[in-house]
Design a protein around this motif. Structure first.
Motif, PDB file in Angstrom:
ATOM      1  N   VAL A   1       7.427  -0.870  -2.216  1.00  0.00           N
ATOM      2  CA  VAL A   1       5.990  -0.922  -2.475  1.00  0.00           C
ATOM      3  C   VAL A   1       5.704  -2.206  -3.243  1.00  0.00           C
ATOM      4  CG1 VAL A   1       4.074   0.179  -3.690  1.00  0.00           C
ATOM      5  CG2 VAL A   1       5.770   1.594  -2.544  1.00  0.00           C
ATOM      6  N   GLU A   2       4.720  -2.975  -2.759  1.00  0.00           N
ATOM      7  CA  GLU A   2       4.476  -4.276  -3.399  1.00  0.00           C
ATOM      8  C   GLU A   2       3.441  -4.206  -4.524  1.00  0.00           C
ATOM      9  OE1 GLU A   2       3.853  -7.173  -0.322  1.00  0.00           O
ATOM     10  OE2 GLU A   2       5.785  -6.674   0.599  1.00  0.00           O
ATOM     11  N   ASP A   3       2.256  -3.725  -4.183  1.00  0.00           N
ATOM     12  CA  ASP A   3       1.214  -3.652  -5.209  1.00  0.00           C
ATOM     13  C   ASP A   3       0.185  -2.650  -4.714  1.00  0.00           C
ATOM     14  OD1 ASP A   3      -0.765  -3.923  -7.048  1.00  0.00           O
ATOM     15  OD2 ASP A   3      -1.205  -6.037  -6.631  1.00  0.00           O
ATOM     16  N   PHE A   4       0.253  -1.458  -5.247  1.00  0.00           N
ATOM     17  CA  PHE A   4      -0.522  -0.359  -4.678  1.00  0.00           C
ATOM     18  C   PHE A   4      -1.418   0.265  -5.739  1.00  0.00           C
ATOM     19  CE2 PHE A   4      -0.946   4.192  -3.675  1.00  0.00           C
ATOM     20  CZ  PHE A   4      -1.323   4.163  -2.335  1.00  0.00           C
TER      21      PHE A   4
ATOM     22  N   ARG B   1       7.780  11.599 -10.783  1.00  0.00           N
ATOM     23  CA  ARG B   1       8.843  10.839 -11.446  1.00  0.00           C
ATOM     24  C   ARG B   1      10.226  11.002 -10.832  1.00  0.00           C
ATOM     25  NH1 ARG B   1       9.061  10.113 -17.699  1.00  0.00           N
ATOM     26  NH2 ARG B   1      10.351   8.434 -16.887  1.00  0.00           N
ATOM     27  N   MET B   2      10.262  11.335  -9.541  1.00  0.00           N
ATOM     28  CA  MET B   2      11.554  11.258  -8.856  1.00  0.00           C
ATOM     29  C   MET B   2      11.880   9.782  -8.659  1.00  0.00           C
ATOM     30  SD  MET B   2      12.433  14.467  -7.284  1.00  0.00           S
ATOM     31  CE  MET B   2      12.766  14.209  -5.553  1.00  0.00           C
ATOM     32  N   VAL B   3      10.828   8.963  -8.619  1.00  0.00           N
ATOM     33  CA  VAL B   3      10.968   7.517  -8.555  1.00  0.00           C
ATOM     34  C   VAL B   3      10.101   6.955  -9.680  1.00  0.00           C
ATOM     35  CG1 VAL B   3      10.367   5.464  -7.214  1.00  0.00           C
ATOM     36  CG2 VAL B   3      11.393   7.422  -6.063  1.00  0.00           C
ATOM     37  N   ASP B   4      10.657   6.066 -10.472  1.00  0.00           N
ATOM     38  CA  ASP B   4       9.842   5.411 -11.494  1.00  0.00           C
ATOM     39  C   ASP B   4       9.462   4.024 -10.988  1.00  0.00           C
ATOM     40  OD1 ASP B   4       9.563   7.299 -13.557  1.00  0.00           O
ATOM     41  OD2 ASP B   4      11.635   6.966 -14.196  1.00  0.00           O
ATOM     42  N   PRO B   5       8.165   3.667 -11.068  1.00  0.00           N
ATOM     43  CA  PRO B   5       7.760   2.352 -10.562  1.00  0.00           C
ATOM     44  C   PRO B   5       8.418   1.222 -11.360  1.00  0.00           C
ATOM     45  CG  PRO B   5       5.915   3.476 -11.629  1.00  0.00           C
ATOM     46  CD  PRO B   5       7.039   4.452 -11.575  1.00  0.00           C
ATOM     47  N   SER B   6       8.697   0.105 -10.673  1.00  0.00           N
ATOM     48  CA  SER B   6       9.256  -1.055 -11.372  1.00  0.00           C
ATOM     49  C   SER B   6       8.177  -1.724 -12.212  1.00  0.00           C
ATOM     50  CB  SER B   6       9.822  -2.068 -10.382  1.00  0.00           C
ATOM     51  OG  SER B   6      10.525  -1.436  -9.358  1.00  0.00           O
ATOM     52  N   GLU B   7       6.944  -1.664 -11.682  1.00  0.00           N
ATOM     53  CA  GLU B   7       5.804  -2.204 -12.425  1.00  0.00           C
ATOM     54  C   GLU B   7       4.610  -1.301 -12.182  1.00  0.00           C
ATOM     55  OE1 GLU B   7       4.811  -6.325 -11.531  1.00  0.00           O
ATOM     56  OE2 GLU B   7       6.967  -6.772 -11.587  1.00  0.00           O
ATOM     57  N   GLY B   8       3.636  -1.377 -13.070  1.00  0.00           N
ATOM     58  CA  GLY B   8       2.433  -0.588 -12.908  1.00  0.00           C
ATOM     59  C   GLY B   8       2.644   0.836 -13.370  1.00  0.00           C
ATOM     60  N   GLU B   9       1.604   1.676 -13.222  1.00  0.00           N
ATOM     61  CA  GLU B   9       1.790   3.050 -13.660  1.00  0.00           C
ATOM     62  C   GLU B   9       0.988   4.036 -12.836  1.00  0.00           C
ATOM     63  OE1 GLU B   9       0.831   3.182 -17.768  1.00  0.00           O
ATOM     64  OE2 GLU B   9      -1.197   2.424 -17.522  1.00  0.00           O
ATOM     65  N   VAL B  10       1.421   5.287 -12.930  1.00  0.00           N
ATOM     66  CA  VAL B  10       0.726   6.383 -12.281  1.00  0.00           C
ATOM     67  C   VAL B  10       0.150   7.257 -13.383  1.00  0.00           C
ATOM     68  CG1 VAL B  10       0.978   8.398 -10.793  1.00  0.00           C
ATOM     69  CG2 VAL B  10       2.308   6.332 -10.325  1.00  0.00           C
ATOM     70  N   LEU B  11      -1.124   7.626 -13.237  1.00  0.00           N
ATOM     71  CA  LEU B  11      -1.758   8.459 -14.257  1.00  0.00           C
ATOM     72  C   LEU B  11      -2.254   9.755 -13.651  1.00  0.00           C
ATOM     73  CD1 LEU B  11      -3.011   5.250 -14.544  1.00  0.00           C
ATOM     74  CD2 LEU B  11      -3.321   6.178 -16.827  1.00  0.00           C
ATOM     75  N   ILE B  12      -2.066  10.832 -14.391  1.00  0.00           N
ATOM     76  CA  ILE B  12      -2.637  12.112 -13.987  1.00  0.00           C
ATOM     77  C   ILE B  12      -3.714  12.450 -15.010  1.00  0.00           C
ATOM     78  CG2 ILE B  12      -2.210  14.572 -13.679  1.00  0.00           C
ATOM     79  CD1 ILE B  12       0.586  13.890 -12.716  1.00  0.00           C
TER      80      ILE B  12
ATOM     81  N   GLY C   1       5.625  -1.991   3.060  1.00  0.00           N
ATOM     82  CA  GLY C   1       5.466  -2.481   1.701  1.00  0.00           C
ATOM     83  C   GLY C   1       4.361  -1.756   0.946  1.00  0.00           C
ATOM     84  N   GLY C   2       3.908  -0.624   1.474  1.00  0.00           N
ATOM     85  CA  GLY C   2       2.870   0.146   0.803  1.00  0.00           C
ATOM     86  C   GLY C   2       1.538  -0.589   0.743  1.00  0.00           C
ATOM     87  N   ILE C   3       1.326  -1.497   1.686  1.00  0.00           N
ATOM     88  CA  ILE C   3       0.051  -2.221   1.708  1.00  0.00           C
ATOM     89  C   ILE C   3      -1.009  -1.354   2.382  1.00  0.00           C
ATOM     90  CG2 ILE C   3      -1.122  -4.221   2.733  1.00  0.00           C
ATOM     91  CD1 ILE C   3       1.656  -5.660   2.395  1.00  0.00           C
ATOM     92  N   ILE C   4      -2.174  -1.263   1.735  1.00  0.00           N
ATOM     93  CA  ILE C   4      -3.220  -0.401   2.273  1.00  0.00           C
ATOM     94  C   ILE C   4      -3.962  -1.118   3.400  1.00  0.00           C
ATOM     95  CG2 ILE C   4      -5.358   0.822   1.746  1.00  0.00           C
ATOM     96  CD1 ILE C   4      -4.343   1.112  -1.118  1.00  0.00           C
TER      97      ILE C   4
END
Ligand SMILES: Nc1ncnc2c1ncn2[C@@H]1O[C@H](COP(=O)(O)OP(=O)(O)OP(=O)(O)O)[C@@H](O)[C@H]1O
Ligand SMILES: [Mg+2]
Lengths: 300, 231
Positions: free
Chosen positions: A19-22, A51-62, A213-216
C-alpha cells in the motif's frame, strides 16, 4: 464506529510495498467494500484495522482513536473477522467455534454455548449442526458458521475478507442475501473485501475500487460509479465499456416483463413494465436491481 | 513350548522391566521434543541445526551409546538409568523431526484466523497449534514407541535385564526357543503400546476421525519410518 485511514503505507520486510498512500473514511453502520484484483493490497488494508498488520507510515483510527494505541489482542476481540475458507478451528465443534470470542473474553462456557445456539439461528443454520466439526460441513455452511462466529461477541465492526470467494454461485447468492438481511437488522460498520465487482455493488453502500499498491481508482456509491466511471480503468473494471452493463430494453410480448440485452445482444435480465411502462424504483442505489446476476464479475 | 510355560514368571517380570525401561524415554522424549519441534517450525536456522543433530544422534550405534552413557554420566555401568538416557536420546532424535513437521502442518490460515479472533500467543499455542499438531505428533510417538521397545533389548548386552536378556541367554545356550520367546514378547509389547497410543489419539482428537488430512499433514505422515533395531 467510523474507521479512518490516514495516509497509510505498508512496506513488508521483504521490500514489497503493498500500500503506497491510502486515505479513506468508512462511515459507521454501513458496508464499505474494497474491490480490486489480486495483490492490490485489500487484505493488507483490512488487517490494518485489527492490527494484524501495522502500517509502516500513517495511522488507522476508530472513532478518532488511533488503533496503534490499543492492545492488539483486546482490539481483535471487539472486531469481528470472517475470512475465505472460513478459517474455523477444525478441532472444535460448530458451537465452540461460534463461542470462541465470548469464551476468550471470560464468558462462562455454558452461557457462551447457549448464546452461540441463538447465533446459529440468526445466520440460518440448523441447530442440529451444533455438535459437528467444521470438516463435516459444506463450504456454504462453514461460511455461515464463520459469520456467526464473527458476530458472536456483538462487535461494532465486522471485517470480511473474501468470505464468499470459495463457494459456488448459488450458495454465494444465498450468503450475500443473508448478509444483506443481517446488515439491515444489525447495522454493523462492515468492511468487506472482494475481487468480484458484482458482489461489491450488491453489498456496498460505499465502494472503493483499488489498483495495485492500494491506489484508489474511484470511491463512491455503486450508482455513482456505474453512472460516472472516473477513468477508463474503472469503466473497464465495472464492465461498462465492454457493454456488459450497458443494457437495452428489447420489445417482447412476454407479459409485463421487458427483456434487457447487453451490448453483445445477449439476454441479461428482465425488467417489469406493466402496460409498457417501466417501474422506476426511484433514484439512487436501488436501481441496481437491474444489474444481472449471472454475469460473472467484470472479470476482476 | 513347555519351556515357555515353565518360565511364564520370568517372561512376565522381564516384560515389566522392559516396559519400565521404555516408558520414561517415550514420555520424556515427547515432552522435550514438542518445544524443540515448535522452535524448529518457527526458525529455519533452528530447524536445520536441530534436525541435523537429530540425524547424527540417531546414527550412533546403540551398543556404543549404552557403553558411553555411563562414562559420560559417571554412573555404574549396571544402572538401568544409562539405558533410559540412551533411549531418550534416540527418542528425541526421531521425535524432533516429527514435532517440527507436526507444527508446520498447522494451516497458516487457521493460525491467522485464530489470531484475528483474539487468541494471545500462549493461548494460540495451547488451544490451537498444539491440538492441531496432534495427529502428526501422534504418528511420531508411535514410531518412537516401536523403536524404543525394540532398542531397549540392547540393554541385555551390558548386563541390564530386559526382554533382550532372552536373546543373549538363548544365543549363549544355543537355545532358539528362548530367543524366539523374547522376540514374540517384544512384538506383543510393541503392539500393545501402539494400540494404547491409537486409543489415546481417538480419545483426545475426536475431530480427527472423519476429517481428511490437510495435504501438508498427509505429507508429513507419509515420510519413511526410520529403521529400528540396531545391534
Ligand atoms: N507478509 C507479506 N510479506 C511480503 N509481501 C506481502 C505479504 N503479504 C502481502 N504481501 C504482498 O503485498 C501485496 C498486497 O497483498 P494483499 O494480500 O494485501 O493483496 P490482496 O488484494 O488481498 O490480494 P488477494 O485478492 O489475492 O487476496 C502483494 O503483492 C503481496 O504479495
Ligand atoms: Mg487478500
Amino acid at each position: 464506529m467510523s474507521i479512518e485511514f490516514r495516509h497509510v503505507r505498508k512496506t513488508y520486510p521483504d521490500g514489497t510495498t503493498a500500500v503506497e498512500d491510502f486515505s479513506v473514511t468508512i462511515p459507521s453502520h454501513s458496508t464499505t467494500v474494497f474491490v480490486g484484483s489480486s495483490g492490490c493490497g485489500k487484505t493488507t488494508l483490512l488487517r490494518m484495522i485489527n492490527r494484524m498488520v501495522d502500517p509502516s507510515e500513517g495511522e488507522v483510527l476508530i472513532d478518532g482513536e488511533p488503533v496503534s494505541g490499543i492492545e492488539p489482542v483486546a482490539l481483535r476481540r471487539r472486531i469481528g473477522y470472517v475470512m475465505q475458507n472460513s478459517g474455523l478451528l477444525p478441532h472444535r465443534t460448530v458451537l465452540d467455534n461460534v463461542a470462541t470470542v465470548p469464551v476468550l473474553t471470560g464468558t462462562p462456557k455454558a452461557k457462551a454455548r447457549q448464546e452461540a445456539l441463538a447465533q446459529l439461528d440468526r445466520v440460518g443454520l440448523d441447530r442440529s449442526l451444533a455438535n459437528r466439526y467444521p470438516g463435516q460441513l459444506s463450504g456454504g455452511q462453514q461460511q455461515r458458521v464463520g459469520v456467526a462466529r464473527g458476530l458472536a461477541a456483538d462487535p461494532n465492526i465486522l471485517l470480511m475478507d473474501e468470505p464468499f470467494g470459495a463457494v459456488d454461485p448459488i450458495v454465494r447468492d444465498e450468503l450475500q442475501q443473508e448478509l444483506l438481511r443481517l446488515q439491515r437488522e444489525l447495522g454493523k460498520t462492515t468492511v468487506f473485501v472482494t475481487h468480484d465487482i458484482d458482489e461489491a455493488f450488491l453489498l456496498g453502500s460505499q465502494v472503493v475500487i483499488l489498483q495495485r499498491g492500494g491506489i484508489i481508482a474511484q470511491i463512491g456509491s455503486p450508482a455513482e460509479i456505474l453512472a460516472h466511471p472516473a477513468s477508463d480503468f474503472v469503466a473497464d473494471f465495472v464492465g461498462a465499456k465492454r457493454g456488459k452493463r450497458r443494457l437495452t430494453a428489447e420489445e417482447r410480448s412476454a407479459g409485463d416483463d421487458v427483456l434487457l440485452v447487453d451490448a453483445g445482444g445477449y439476454p441479461a435480465g428482465v425488467i417489469s413494465a406493466p402496460d409498457g411502462r417501466l417501474i422506476l424504483a426511484g433514484a439512487g442505489p436501488k436501481s441496481r436491481s437491474v444489474s444481472n446476476k449471472t454475469d460473472q464479475a467484470g472479470d476482476a | 513350548m513347555a519351556w515357555v510355560l515353565d518360565h511364564l514368571d520370568l517372561v512376565w517380570s522381564l516384560t515389566l522391566t522392559h516396559v519400565g525401561l521404555c516408558v520414561p524415554p517415550i514420555v520424556l522424549g515427547f515432552v522435550i521434543s514438542v518445544p524443540l519441534g515448535y522452535w524448529a517450525s518457527r526458525s529455519s536456522a533452528a530447524r536445520s541445526v536441530l534436525l541435523t543433530a537429530g540425524n547424527i544422534a540417531y546414527t550412533i550405534p546403540g551398543i556404543a551409546l549404552v557403553v558411553l552413557v555411563p562414562v559420560v554420566l559417571g554412573l555404574p555401568i549396571l544402572n538401568p538409568l544409562n539405558v533410559v538416557v540412551a533411549l531418550l536420546l534416540y527418542a528425541v532424535a526421531i521425535m524432533v523431526r516429527s514435532a517440527a513437521d507436526a507444527f508446520a502442518s498447522v494451516a497458516a490460515e487457521v493460525r491467522q484466523s485464530a489470531t484475528a479472533q483474539g487468541f494471545a500467543a500462549t493461548q494460540l499455542f495451547w488451544r490451537v497449534e498444539l491440538p492441531l499438531a496432534g495427529p502428526v505428533l501422534l504418528a511420531g510417538v508411535r514410531v518412537v514407541s516401536v523403536s524404543t521397545i525394540s532398542l531397549a533389548t540392547v540393554a541385555a548386552l551390558v548386563g541390564i535385564p530386559s526382554l533382550g536378556s532372552f536373546f543373549t541367554d538363548g544365543f549363549q545356550r544355543n537355545f532358539a526357543v528362548e530367543t524366539l520367546t523374547g522376540l514374540v514378547a517384544v512384538l506383543v509389547v510393541a503392539a500393545v503400546f501402539d494400540l494404547i497410543l491409537g486409543g489415546l489419539g481417538r480419545l483426545l482428537m475426536p475431530w480427527n476421525r472423519r476429517r481428511r488430512l490437510s495435504s501438508s499433514a498427509a505429507k508429513a505422515l507419509s515420510q519413511p519410518i526410520p529403521t529400528t533395531g540396531r545391534f
